[in-house]
Design a protein around this motif. Structure first.
Motif, PDB file in Angstrom:
ATOM      1  N   ILE A  77     -36.374 -28.025   1.881  1.00  0.00           N
ATOM      2  CA  ILE A  77     -35.819 -27.216   0.538  1.00  0.00           C
ATOM      3  C   ILE A  77     -34.324 -26.531   0.398  1.00  0.00           C
ATOM      4  CG2 ILE A  77     -36.430 -25.007  -0.716  1.00  0.00           C
ATOM      5  CD1 ILE A  77     -39.022 -24.900   0.628  1.00  0.00           C
ATOM      6  N   TRP A  78     -33.846 -27.265  -0.514  1.00  0.00           N
ATOM      7  CA  TRP A  78     -32.423 -26.902  -0.829  1.00  0.00           C
ATOM      8  C   TRP A  78     -32.319 -25.790  -1.935  1.00  0.00           C
ATOM      9  CZ3 TRP A  78     -28.488 -31.579  -1.364  1.00  0.00           C
ATOM     10  CH2 TRP A  78     -28.475 -32.319  -0.353  1.00  0.00           C
ATOM     11  N   TYR A  79     -31.595 -24.616  -1.470  1.00  0.00           N
ATOM     12  CA  TYR A  79     -31.388 -23.764  -2.515  1.00  0.00           C
ATOM     13  C   TYR A  79     -30.087 -23.016  -2.715  1.00  0.00           C
ATOM     14  CZ  TYR A  79     -31.964 -21.009   1.828  1.00  0.00           C
ATOM     15  OH  TYR A  79     -31.524 -20.572   3.078  1.00  0.00           O
ATOM     16  N   LEU A  80     -29.741 -22.298  -3.786  1.00  0.00           N
ATOM     17  CA  LEU A  80     -28.583 -21.878  -3.844  1.00  0.00           C
ATOM     18  C   LEU A  80     -28.818 -20.430  -3.836  1.00  0.00           C
ATOM     19  CD1 LEU A  80     -27.390 -23.698  -7.275  1.00  0.00           C
ATOM     20  CD2 LEU A  80     -26.767 -23.965  -4.988  1.00  0.00           C
ATOM     21  N   ILE A  81     -27.796 -19.696  -3.417  1.00  0.00           N
ATOM     22  CA  ILE A  81     -27.911 -18.278  -3.207  1.00  0.00           C
ATOM     23  C   ILE A  81     -27.197 -17.400  -4.358  1.00  0.00           C
ATOM     24  CG2 ILE A  81     -27.612 -16.025  -1.868  1.00  0.00           C
ATOM     25  CD1 ILE A  81     -27.944 -18.005   0.544  1.00  0.00           C
ATOM     26  N   ASP A  82     -27.838 -16.647  -5.142  1.00  0.00           N
ATOM     27  CA  ASP A  82     -27.189 -16.003  -6.449  1.00  0.00           C
ATOM     28  C   ASP A  82     -27.173 -14.224  -5.793  1.00  0.00           C
ATOM     29  OD1 ASP A  82     -26.605 -14.602  -8.680  1.00  0.00           O
ATOM     30  OD2 ASP A  82     -27.681 -15.946  -9.888  1.00  0.00           O
ATOM     31  N   THR A  83     -25.916 -14.180  -5.019  1.00  0.00           N
ATOM     32  CA  THR A  83     -25.907 -12.903  -4.542  1.00  0.00           C
ATOM     33  C   THR A  83     -25.873 -11.758  -5.643  1.00  0.00           C
ATOM     34  OG1 THR A  83     -23.711 -13.097  -4.167  1.00  0.00           O
ATOM     35  CG2 THR A  83     -25.024 -13.678  -2.401  1.00  0.00           C
ATOM     36  N   ILE A 107     -22.145 -20.942 -12.455  1.00  0.00           N
ATOM     37  CA  ILE A 107     -21.671 -20.443 -11.687  1.00  0.00           C
ATOM     38  C   ILE A 107     -21.626 -20.894 -10.299  1.00  0.00           C
ATOM     39  CG2 ILE A 107     -21.840 -18.120 -10.040  1.00  0.00           C
ATOM     40  CD1 ILE A 107     -23.367 -16.920 -12.662  1.00  0.00           C
ATOM     41  N   ASP A 108     -20.615 -21.015  -9.341  1.00  0.00           N
ATOM     42  CA  ASP A 108     -20.926 -21.795  -8.189  1.00  0.00           C
ATOM     43  C   ASP A 108     -21.097 -20.921  -7.113  1.00  0.00           C
ATOM     44  OD1 ASP A 108     -19.586 -24.262  -8.979  1.00  0.00           O
ATOM     45  OD2 ASP A 108     -17.576 -23.496  -8.665  1.00  0.00           O
ATOM     46  N   MET A 109     -22.410 -21.296  -6.193  1.00  0.00           N
ATOM     47  CA  MET A 109     -22.970 -20.552  -5.222  1.00  0.00           C
ATOM     48  C   MET A 109     -22.992 -21.376  -4.017  1.00  0.00           C
ATOM     49  SD  MET A 109     -26.153 -19.144  -7.703  1.00  0.00           S
ATOM     50  CE  MET A 109     -26.101 -18.996  -9.371  1.00  0.00           C
ATOM     51  N   GLU A 110     -23.309 -20.732  -2.991  1.00  0.00           N
ATOM     52  CA  GLU A 110     -23.494 -21.259  -1.629  1.00  0.00           C
ATOM     53  C   GLU A 110     -24.949 -22.225  -1.733  1.00  0.00           C
ATOM     54  OE1 GLU A 110     -23.444 -18.721   1.617  1.00  0.00           O
ATOM     55  OE2 GLU A 110     -21.363 -17.916   1.300  1.00  0.00           O
ATOM     56  N   ALA A 155     -21.831 -27.752   0.089  1.00  0.00           N
ATOM     57  CA  ALA A 155     -21.817 -26.470   0.482  1.00  0.00           C
ATOM     58  C   ALA A 155     -21.816 -25.521  -0.696  1.00  0.00           C
ATOM     59  CB  ALA A 155     -20.397 -26.170   1.281  1.00  0.00           C
ATOM     60  N   THR A 156     -21.599 -25.821  -1.891  1.00  0.00           N
ATOM     61  CA  THR A 156     -21.552 -25.219  -3.092  1.00  0.00           C
ATOM     62  C   THR A 156     -22.496 -25.869  -4.094  1.00  0.00           C
ATOM     63  OG1 THR A 156     -19.504 -25.912  -3.850  1.00  0.00           O
ATOM     64  CG2 THR A 156     -19.591 -23.864  -2.772  1.00  0.00           C
TER      65      THR A 156
END
Length: 69
Positions: A44-50, A29-32, A22-23
């Motif tokens: 496609i797996w991606y991280l969200i950097d808000t 930095i830990d992201m969703e 999930a992260t």
């Protein structure tokens, strides 16, 4: 790709990964971590950097990444 809040998936093809997936960590930095089902097999797996309003692609390919098998 998305303008909605992070908690909402824009389509039924977007899914937040669960459990330990999930992260993810990028630049310390830990992201969703989310998944987009491009086709029946393509992912496609991606991280969200808000903070930076950026997506970081972790995996793009045919079939599920080996980490979920």
């Amino acid at each position: 790709m998305r303008r909605r809040e992070v908690e909402q998936a824009p389509t039924t093809r977007h899914h937040r990964l669960k459990g330990t997936l999930a992260t993810g960590r990028h630049n310390g930095i830990d992201m969703e971590q989310w998944q987009y089902e491009v086709t029946a097999d393509g992912r496609i797996w991606y991280l969200i950097d808000t903070e930076r309003r950026t997506w970081w692609v972790r995996h793009a390919g045919i079939g599920h990444p080996k980490t979920i098998e």
